[in-house]
Write an enzyme that holds these catalytic residues in place. Structure first.
Site, mmCIF file in Angstrom:
data_model
loop_
_atom_site.group_PDB
_atom_site.id
_atom_site.type_symbol
_atom_site.label_atom_id
_atom_site.label_comp_id
_atom_site.label_asym_id
_atom_site.label_seq_id
_atom_site.Cartn_x
_atom_site.Cartn_y
_atom_site.Cartn_z
ATOM 1 C CG ASP A 98 -1.853 1.126 1.310
ATOM 2 O OD1 ASP A 98 -2.028 1.807 0.278
ATOM 3 O OD2 ASP A 98 -2.428 1.348 2.381
ATOM 4 C CG ASP A 314 -3.672 4.221 -2.374
ATOM 5 O OD1 ASP A 314 -2.888 3.312 -2.042
ATOM 6 O OD2 ASP A 314 -4.702 4.477 -1.745
#
Ligand code: NAG
Ligand code: NAG
Ligand code: NAG
Length: 488
Positions: A98, A314
């Site tokens: 992430d 992201d």
């Protein structure tokens, strides 16, 4: 996943509530991981401080290769994960990669609602600090805790654990306490060769999960945040002189898995755009958006930067979240350039029947960024099949439309897959190039100066094509939007 923008207000109220409730019963100092706060104090000297730190310890810098699995298909796993080893003796953990958050955490043995099995096809392991001979607790008066919270926490007494609480943008959250333990990773030592090396890092032992993190059947052991703050694993390894703060991912949504490396990438070369300084996420400046060669006519404020503007890159988000002010003209233009469609809502996605190759029927979408860098999204990237001949759009309407509201655009795996994306924190740039993520790249071993080939990995991953998962993703995003409303 990205960390909520307005987490500060939220975190402070949670701090107050939890502190009262839990101080009495477990006599632990409960605090929230105050995401925004730590950025307030971040300055541009950080990388020079790191550089200083590294040279003092001598050049031990190496390239690291992470084993990757998962895929970005929203109707399948919808996430990419890496395998890491923690503790002594080392145990395997599968963690979602992430770039939108800043700490590593794994599910704890003390957790009641943590997932114990997963449909993704990986064996889950709960972390037990007492069964690792190298683990130690992090206390609230230790440097890591005081710098994370920008000072000593109120009520901190010796031997109280340093607690954390992270709320993600999708409405899920995790809390627990920090531990220090050994992490093992693959140091690249030759062409397609690696040797296990270890380091000591601080990460979260998650004792309570909420939202999707506590309920998903597509579960992994935790999340590894690759954000640029001091708390991320890459920053900790860099501060210890083990790696340079440069990493890259190539997420393969054709075969699954892909490449994830830490270290300088020698080839392929990528075109770069500057990171917006002092942001909570990897934020870049979009200049224009083209659909099938036509530039979308958009108000200039949508391309501004700041707390509620800009474009976040992201890897922890599956789809692409587009503010309404961009979403409406984007969809209108795609529908105008593409075949005549009868749209229907499946859960809350816009879907349609289509036979044939979507790449022949639909226009390319091209984002342009500062520095004349562009990113092309093919129809097979922004459309996903939920069953035969039934396709849905992966653009998610982020809602809101006034200049003052949150106009963050967020580009997730749907847009980032099948590209090599390089995050150079030292030089504050992000770059990418279209790439075959089943092939290999070349990285530099800083220790010897040698250049080595690193290949792709596919950790086994079960595949299940269901609309149920797409539903989950949607509820995640809806929850996120609802929270933004309530916070503003
Ligand atoms: C990051 O870590 C360094 C020490 O490694 C510390 O001096 C600095 O204050 C930290 N920055 C933040 C924003 O906490
Ligand atoms: C970072 O910037 C420095 C100075 O401009 C340059 O020499 C170096 O090659 C850059 N590093 C990378 C990986 O591009
Ligand atoms: C991608 O690379 C792999 C491994 O080198 C190769 O087998 C495959 O054919 C390549 N795919 C494409 C589309 O070129």
């Amino acid at each position: 996943m990205w960390v909520m923008m307005d987490v500060k207000k939220w975190a402070l109220s949670v701090l107050a509530v939890l502190a009262v409730v839990e101080l009495g019963c477990v006599s632990a100092n409960v605090v929230s991981f105050e995401v925004r706060h730590k950025f307030a104090g971040r300055d541009r000297n950080l990388s020079s401080m790191m550089a200083h730190d590294v040279s003092r310890r001598g050049r031990l810098l190496s390239a690291v290769d992470l084993d990757m699995g998962g895929n970005g298909n929203p109707s399948d796993a919808g996430l990419y994960f890496a395998k890491i080893w923690l503790g002594t003796p080392p145990k395997d953990y599968y963690v979602q990669v992430d770039t939108g958050s800043d700490i590593l955490w794994v599910n704890s043995i003390e957790c009641d609602n943590c997932p114990k099995k997963s449909d993704i096809g990986v064996e889950l392991t709960l972390y037990d600090p007492r069964s690792s001979s190298t683990s130690s607790y992090v206390h609230c008066d230790q440097d890591f805790c005081t710098s994370t919270y920008d000072g000593l926490l109120p009520g901190c007494k010796p031997n109280l654990q340093c607690q954390y609480n992270v709320a993600y943008g999708d409405g899920s959250s995790t809390s627990g306490y920090f531990v220090k333990d050994t992490i093992q990773f693959n140091r690249v030592t030759g062409n397609l060769q690696a040797t296990v090396t270890s380091g000591s890092v601080i990460f979260g032992c998650g004792t309570k999960q909420s939202g999707d993190l506590g309920s998903s059947t597509e579960a992994v052991d935790g999340i590894i945040g690759f954000g640029e703050s001091n708390t991320s694993i890459i920053s900790q390894l860099a501060a210890a002189g083990k790696v340079k703060r440069i990493f890259a991912h190539c997420l393969d949504n054709i075969n699954g898995g892909g490449i994830f490396t830490i270290g300088e990438i020698v080839s392929p070369k990528v075109n770069t755009t500057p990171m917006v300084p002092k942001q909570q996420h990897y934020n870049v400046v979009t200049k224009k958006i083209e659909v099938g060669g036509d530039v979308l006519d958009l108000p200039t404020y949508v391309f501004g930067t700041g707390d509620k503007k800009g474009t976040i890159i992201d890897s922890g988000t599956t789809l692409a979240l587009i503010p309404k002010v961009i979403y409406d003209p984007l969809m209108a233009k795609i529908l105008n350039k593409g075949p005549k469609l009868k749209l229907q809502m499946v859960e809350e996605f816009s879907c349609f029947q289509f036979n044939g190759n979507v790449d022949d029927g639909f226009p390319l979408v091209k984002f342009y960024f500062e520095g004349s860098v562009s990113l092309t999204v093919y129809p097979h990237d922004y459309l996903f099949a939920i069953k035969e001949n039934m396709w849905c759009f992966g653009w998610v309407n982020g809602g809101l439309q006034s200049e003052d509201s949150n106009n963050i655009m967020l580009l997730g795996d749907m847009v980032l897959s099948n590209k090599l994306v390089v995050y150079d924190i030292e030089n504050q740039t992000i770059g990418w190039t279209e790439y075959n993520c089943s092939s290999s790249i070349k990285v530099k071993d800083e220790m010897s100066g040698a250049v080595y080939t690193v290949g792709a990995h596919i950790l086994s991953s079960a595949s299940s094509l269901t609309v149920g998962v797409a539903l989950t993703l949607l509820s995640i995003l809806t929850a996120f939007i609802a929270q933004l409303y309530s916070l503003n």
